[in-house]
Motif scaffolding. Structure first.
Motif, PDB file in Angstrom:
ATOM      1  N   ILE A  65      -3.486   5.913   8.052  1.00  0.00           N
ATOM      2  CA  ILE A  65      -2.700   6.989   8.013  1.00  0.00           C
ATOM      3  C   ILE A  65      -3.004   8.374   8.178  1.00  0.00           C
ATOM      4  CG2 ILE A  65      -1.401   8.281   6.054  1.00  0.00           C
ATOM      5  CD1 ILE A  65      -0.899   5.633   4.574  1.00  0.00           C
ATOM      6  N   GLU A  88       1.009  -1.241   0.150  1.00  0.00           N
ATOM      7  CA  GLU A  88      -0.060   0.142  -0.038  1.00  0.00           C
ATOM      8  C   GLU A  88       0.898   1.117  -0.020  1.00  0.00           C
ATOM      9  OE1 GLU A  88      -3.161   0.289  -0.368  1.00  0.00           O
ATOM     10  OE2 GLU A  88      -3.599  -1.861  -0.432  1.00  0.00           O
ATOM     11  N   LEU A  89       1.997   1.197   0.616  1.00  0.00           N
ATOM     12  CA  LEU A  89       2.950   2.255   0.601  1.00  0.00           C
ATOM     13  C   LEU A  89       3.475   2.749  -0.781  1.00  0.00           C
ATOM     14  CD1 LEU A  89       5.129   1.688   3.781  1.00  0.00           C
ATOM     15  CD2 LEU A  89       2.946   3.188   3.553  1.00  0.00           C
ATOM     16  N   HIS A  90       3.281   1.830  -1.823  1.00  0.00           N
ATOM     17  CA  HIS A  90       3.496   1.936  -3.385  1.00  0.00           C
ATOM     18  C   HIS A  90       2.385   2.682  -4.043  1.00  0.00           C
ATOM     19  CE1 HIS A  90       6.974  -0.590  -1.767  1.00  0.00           C
ATOM     20  NE2 HIS A  90       7.716   0.165  -2.628  1.00  0.00           N
TER      21      HIS A  90
END
Length: 283
Positions: A257, A56-58
């Motif tokens: 986040i 998900e961080l990409h």
């Protein structure tokens, strides 16, 4: 055991009857409705493994939506500071006719359903709207773009700034302004050092509340934003999109986040408020 329970119900050494019991009920209620959901939100993204979180961080679309939400909320809260301060000043010191109606209208964005707010703003600032058409002739596009998001967040966040500044203004003695004028202070010195200085903590609090509301705002934004990925898509909308795609890990990762960034922003606002409170008291 019975004696200890009776002492607990009576409040022990507290002068208030039932203090400990009411405190325990409050903590239990708070833990069940606030702490427990936050813990679940924190743990849910990790249930599918650390690889899902790293994946998900990409997601560039996620970061674009987060940037749109946070930057728009910050701009809207920043613009609301002078507007809310002037409106609070007019309500407290203005003595204008119809101030009671204006005072009631300030709280209207809090009572109005967010979807109604969004539809109304989209109608006003749309290409054929009362305000959108004249602005379009000037080359200014508001609806279905980031300026529309900022205006929608200003609409829903303005009451927080007004209501935090208003009680401070009511308790601010007018004698201070008269004394400063008699001592030879110039008008801009009276405004900055006598009037605005005591309002700084309240303005910071109003900014934090408006910012926190704007980050999570959904209904009043989606009708005027256009919802274009990488351009005018907000993070709460992307959470809904991920849920519709049954991507629960992605949805909870975005929500986590949002939660952590909002908590960090509110912590920084709290630190700034304490710092300027000390400065204001010292002044």
């Amino acid at each position: 055991m019975q004696r200890a329970f009776s002492s607990f119900v009576r409040g022990g050494n507290s002068a208030l009857p039932g203090y400990k019991l009411s405190l325990a009920a409050t903590l239990l209620w708070t833990g069940f409705f606030i702490i427990l959901p936050l813990i679940a939100l924190t743990l849910r993204p990790w249930q599918d493994g650390i690889g899902a979180v790293v994946n998900e961080l990409h997601d560039t679309r996620m970061f674009a939506a987060l940037w749109t939400s946070f930057s728009s909320a910050a701009l809207a809260a920043l613009f609301n500071i002078p507007l809310g301060m002037l409106l609070a000043w007019a309500l407290v010191r203005g003595n204008l006719p119809g101030s009671g109606l204006a005072n009631a209208l300030v709280d209207l964005p809090l009572a109005l359903p967010t979807a109604v707010s969004g539809i109304t703003l989209a109608t006003l600032y749309g290409p054929q709207g009362w305000l959108g058409a004249p602005l379009a002739k000037l080359g200014i596009v508001v609806a279905y773009s980031k300026p529309g998001i900022v205006i929608a967040l200003m609409f829903v966040g303005l009451p927080f700034v007004v209501r935090t500044v208003e009680p401070v203004l009511k308790n601010l003695p007018r004698d201070l302004e008269e004394a400063a004028a008699l001592l030879g202070a110039r008008p801009w010195q009276i405004i900055t050092r006598v009037v605005i200085a005591p309002l700084v903590p309240a303005l910071i609090t109003g900014f934090g509340l408006a910012f926190a509301r704007g980050v999570g705002e959904y209904g009043s934004v989606i009708f005027i934003a256009g919802n274009q990925p990488f351009h005018s898509e907000i993070a709460p909308l992307l959470v809904v999109v991920r849920l519709q795609e049954f991507d629960y890990s992605g949805a909870t990762a975005i929500a986590l986040i949002l939660l952590l960034t909002s908590l960090l922003a509110l912590a920084l606002v709290g630190l700034a408020r304490r710092k300027f409170s000390v400065w204001g008291d010292g002044a």
